[in-house]
Design an enzyme around this catalytic site. Structure first.
Site, PDB file in Angstrom:
ATOM      1  N   ASP A  39     -28.122  -8.979  15.189  1.00 23.95           N
ATOM      2  CA  ASP A  39     -26.974  -8.853  14.283  1.00 23.95           C
ATOM      3  C   ASP A  39     -26.015  -7.759  14.757  1.00 23.95           C
ATOM      4  O   ASP A  39     -24.819  -7.805  14.452  1.00 23.95           O
ATOM      5  CB  ASP A  39     -27.442  -8.520  12.866  1.00 23.95           C
ATOM      6  CG  ASP A  39     -28.166  -9.684  12.211  1.00 23.95           C
ATOM      7  OD1 ASP A  39     -27.920 -10.840  12.603  1.00 23.95           O
ATOM      8  OD2 ASP A  39     -28.975  -9.436  11.298  1.00 23.95           O
ATOM      9  N   VAL A  85     -34.540 -10.837   8.213  1.00 21.40           N
ATOM     10  CA  VAL A  85     -33.787 -12.042   7.846  1.00 21.40           C
ATOM     11  C   VAL A  85     -32.310 -11.856   8.179  1.00 21.40           C
ATOM     12  O   VAL A  85     -31.662 -10.940   7.686  1.00 21.40           O
ATOM     13  CB  VAL A  85     -33.938 -12.373   6.354  1.00 21.40           C
ATOM     14  CG1 VAL A  85     -33.314 -13.742   6.063  1.00 21.40           C
ATOM     15  CG2 VAL A  85     -35.403 -12.355   5.934  1.00 21.40           C
ATOM     16  N   SER A  86     -31.778 -12.738   9.014  1.00 21.06           N
ATOM     17  CA  SER A  86     -30.385 -12.674   9.434  1.00 21.06           C
ATOM     18  C   SER A  86     -29.593 -13.819   8.810  1.00 21.06           C
ATOM     19  O   SER A  86     -30.073 -14.947   8.725  1.00 21.06           O
ATOM     20  CB  SER A  86     -30.282 -12.773  10.964  1.00 21.06           C
ATOM     21  OG  SER A  86     -28.938 -12.928  11.365  1.00 21.06           O
ATOM     22  N   PRO A  87     -28.334 -13.549   8.399  1.00 19.45           N
ATOM     23  CA  PRO A  87     -27.473 -14.633   7.910  1.00 19.45           C
ATOM     24  C   PRO A  87     -26.819 -15.411   9.050  1.00 19.45           C
ATOM     25  O   PRO A  87     -26.114 -16.393   8.797  1.00 19.45           O
ATOM     26  CB  PRO A  87     -26.416 -13.877   7.098  1.00 19.45           C
ATOM     27  CG  PRO A  87     -26.251 -12.588   7.851  1.00 19.45           C
ATOM     28  CD  PRO A  87     -27.644 -12.243   8.353  1.00 19.45           C
ATOM     29  N   VAL A 118     -32.229 -16.781   8.644  1.00 17.12           N
ATOM     30  CA  VAL A 118     -33.231 -17.132   9.655  1.00 17.12           C
ATOM     31  C   VAL A 118     -33.940 -15.848  10.087  1.00 17.12           C
ATOM     32  O   VAL A 118     -33.420 -14.744   9.903  1.00 17.12           O
ATOM     33  CB  VAL A 118     -32.601 -17.804  10.896  1.00 17.12           C
ATOM     34  CG1 VAL A 118     -31.980 -19.138  10.527  1.00 17.12           C
ATOM     35  CG2 VAL A 118     -31.563 -16.887  11.548  1.00 17.12           C
TER      36      VAL A 118
END
Length: 785
Positions: free
Chosen positions: A470, A357-359, A193
């Site tokens: 994050d 973009v982060s997991p 996301v």
């Protein structure tokens, strides 16, 4: 014969169904080996262990002084492919389970390759890329700002990466054989996301309307097929950060991409020959679908639980004893199962334009209230320290890592099984070094004409110190700060006050650290960066030395595609596949669009070379693309500095390891309760008297091993410290104590076979005189029912 022997192992009773299945399997193998299209390349793959020091060394990525390594989640590897025209060009791509590539690592790898192969492999045709795990040992970069938290340069981290890259390239070179490459692409929707949506929204509505999502969802995969052996590997590119593991984790880990690679390599060794139907890809009886390394041993179904308990009770913990180093290497599970007569299957999950973009796909929440963080600044009541992204396994970061890794793995298996578009055409490349501290960029003016702007010497903005969702920063820094404050400016000026020209060049970024103009004790940040374009037929790889945001990556790909597919060149059609390989060859932090830069969230504050950084990349990559089409050479540019001899290290060495009187290294400190029986899913824990893991990295070996009893008298390896289910944790009773412990935790997988097991530990101790002695020890046996 190796695969046939594997299938027959354990005196399997043959039935008509078994014979039918083996016949089908042999047909599939035959069909795989004989590719539908003739091979047009030589292909070779390699893989080697690059797991660094698992103790005392700060981890690279979060820049947290408290995050130092103290064990292994699973091992890190360098994975390589080489593609060559039979009588022409060749190129090398190396994917590292590391936070990023390093300029000094690249320089030294190239020196070694020149010594081995002459001018066959150079900076022109070698790309070294990092997956961006934030759970690997640091200290292997040469610029000051990237090694402050690691207390300077860590030679052990550096050496194991250089050695591993070289060995993986040598393996790939020596395995070059005729083969084919197939490409496939598909959407993966739930593995990333956008962590800076307010910055993304500052891009024009018209541009955003061209895309369905605010992050890239495409995975592009290459399938390597050997003419003789069939599939031998796969490499894919997909954008998501290596931050499923948090800044409080202290176990070395490849994070989600490293996990995906481990899952896929194990999947292929266990199930990968079952091609042709999606229903054959996964064992649906397993609770999570992830392949787990299991023993080749077929248990005797007639042995009941009481008999297993009787057997287990006859094996008490072994006293720690001296061992030879090769014992750890020989005990590795993947050595035991490796098919000696066929190539090793190599699978790499490469990084792309992951900048924003982060997991952590559940979103960012405040730890105090449980509510969503502030949208514009990612704060909670004004404090960034309380805003954390949540992964899909929240609150278990290991589970989040597994899930995001599994999602990438499953998509890769799907693309692998259906890959049918064969790469055809030239192998080619272009490379240049550029001075990004003062690069002139020509831009179109509104109303016509051109204007010339410049990039700036590197600098980091105030929002850099705020961190991200994050891994939040500290103190009173916030994302989206385009003003700064007087106190931190005063602190900055004690290090280096930026010139007025630099302040103006970097606007609207307020400068927190003027890294590009700080040269004491040596360079704080890079000025000279590599840009590189690689071609394999209709696939083009853009090697970038940083983290491009989603929209920055889209603009770069579109600009290069426009050049490659322009009318009249006849070299590429619209079907060209363009991927960005992020964090490649060196590291220079982030690249945003100019619109995102103006917002000055973390990514904009970390775009080192000013607001026109992306424009500079686009300009220079268009030049490389044009040269690729025309066949023209490009100017090599200024060489980056080799600062190895300038490095400073403040990390104390291991002085001495010790145990209490009467205790041996490798003795069990806390054993498994006698007559224990465990069920699948339960946790088994053993603690040993140990020594510092820095004494021997156990490269291509293991610190921890789960063994299963075979034929009532022989222990066989079943799981080791490269398995997701096993964790090796190292600790001292006090900070300066020479004594230490190794705790090994095994979460029994659903796929584990019933039987008698034990847990063993391998280590190496250091005497006061500096000699290294290896040791091993084992727990009591126990039953898995």
């Amino acid at each position: 014969m190796g695969m046939l022997a594997f299938l027959l192992y354990g005196h399997i009773q043959w039935s008509s169904a078994t014979i039918w299945f083996l016949g089908l399997l042999l047909c599939l193998v035959h069909n795989i080996s004989g590719a539908s299209s003739a091979s047009n390349y030589l292909i070779g793959l390699g893989s080697y262990d690059i797991t660094g020091p698992a103790a005392d060394v700060n981890m690279m990525g979060y820049a947290s002084l408290e995050q130092t390594a103290s064990g292994v989640h699973f091992r890190l590897r360098a994975r390589t492919f080489i593609v060559a025209e039979p009588q022409g060009n060749r190129l090398v791509f190396v994917n590292l389970d590391a936070c990023m590539a390093s300029q000094i690592v690249t320089i030294k790898v190239l020196e070694r390759l020149k010594a081995r192969y002459g001018d066959l492999y150079t900076e022109q045709n070698v790309a070294i890329s990092g997956i961006h795990t934030h759970a690997g040992p640091g200290g292997y970069l040469q610029y000051v700002v990237y090694i402050i938290t690691s207390l300077g340069f860590v030679r052990q981290s550096f050496d194991v990466i250089v050695d591993g890259i070289e060995k993986s390239i040598v393996q790939a070179h020596e395995s070059l054989r005729p083969g084919s490459i197939f490409v496939n692409k598909g959407e993966l929707l739930d593995a990333g996301v956008n962590r800076s949506p307010s910055a993304y929204l500052n891009n024009s509505a018209a541009e955003r309307a061209k895309y369905k999502y605010d992050v890239d969802k495409d995975m592009t995969l290459l399938k390597f097929v050997d003419d003789k052996w069939g599939p031998v590997g796969s490499f894919n590119w997909f954008a998501t950060h290596g931050t499923s593991m948090s800044n409080t984790n202290s176990l070395i880990s490849g994070d989600n991409k490293g996990a995906a690679a481990r899952f896929m390599e194990d999947w292929f060794e266990q199930k990968g020959l079952r091609e042709g139907s999606d229903t054959l890809y996964f064992n649906k009886s397993e609770d999570d679908g992830v392949p787990r390394r299991v023993s080749t041993i077929v248990p005797n179904p007639n042995e009941n639980r009481n008999e297993l308990l009787r057997l287990a009770s006859s094996f008490q913990p072994s006293k720690g004893k001296p061992a030879i180093k090769i014992l750890s290497l020989a005990s590795r599970v993947r050595n035991a199962l490796k098919q000696a007569d066929r190539p090793q299957f190599v699978s790499a999950f490469c990084q792309s334009n992951c900048g924003d973009v982060s997991p952590n796909v559940l979103g960012a929440y405040c730890t105090d209230t449980g509510l969503h963080c502030d949208f514009d600044h990612s704060t909670c009541n004004g404090k960034n320290e309380l805003c954390f992204g949540r992964g899909p396994g929240y609150p278990d970061e290991f589970e989040s890592t597994r899930i995001i890794g599994e999602r990438q793995f499953k998509k890769a298996v799907e693309l692998f099984g259906k890959a049918s578009e064969q790469l055809k055409g030239k192998v080619d490349y272009r490379h240049a070094y550029l001075n990004f501290s003062s690069l002139e960029v020509s831009l179109p003016k509104v109303g016509g004409g051109q204007e010339v702007v410049k990039t700036c010497p590197a600098a980091m903005g105030f929002s850099f110190a705020a961190g991200t969702t994050d891994g939040p920063g500290a103190f009173d820094f916030n994302q989206g700060d385009d003003k700064g404050n007087a106190f931190w400016r005063a602190v900055r000026n004690l290090i280096k006050a930026p010139s007025q020209e630099q302040v103006k060049c970097q606007l609207p970024k307020p400068i927190l650290l003027d890294t590009g103009e700080t040269k004491k004790p040596y360079d704080w940040a890079p000025s000279i960066l590599p840009v590189q374009i690689l071609r394999i037929g209709q696939l083009v790889i853009l090697s970038v030395p940083g983290e491009f945001t989603t929209m920055a990556g889209r603009r770069l790909r579109d600009a290069v595609k426009t050049v490659l597919t322009s009318k009249g060149n006849g070299k590429f059609d619209s079907n060209v596949h363009i991927v960005i390989a992020g964090l490649t060859n060196t590291y220079s932090q982030y690249v945003t669009t100019i619109e995102e830069y103006k917002v000055q969230r973390y990514e904009g504050a970390s775009t080192l070379y000013g607001p026109h950084t992306l424009d500079a990349y686009i300009q220079e990559f268009k030049k490389l693309a044009a040269a690729l089409i025309s066949g023209q050479a490009v100017e090599p540019g200024p060489q980056p500095p080799d600062l190895l001899d300038n490095q400073i290290s403040l990390l104390p060495p291991v002085v001495l390891d010790a145990t209490p009187s009467g205790v041996n290294f490798g003795d069990v400190k806390t054993d498994i309760p006698s007559n224990s029986t465990f069920k699948k899913g339960q946790l088994v824990t053993v603690t040993f008297w140990s020594a510092c893991p820095r004494n021997d990295l156990m490269t291509e070996g293991t610190f921890a091993l789960v063994e299963i009893l075979q034929n009532q008298n022989k222990w066989a390896p079943a799981y080791d410290d490269d398995d997701f289910s096993l964790r090796f944790k190292w600790s001292r009773p006090a900070k300066l104590s020479p004594e230490s412990f190794a705790t090994i935790e095994w979460r029994i997988p659903e796929s584990a076979v019933s039987g008698v097991y034990r847990i063993s530990h391998f280590g190496a101790s250091k005497s006061l005189l500096g000699s290294i002695s290896h040791f091993t020890g084992s727990s009591s046996a126990f039953v898995v029912a």
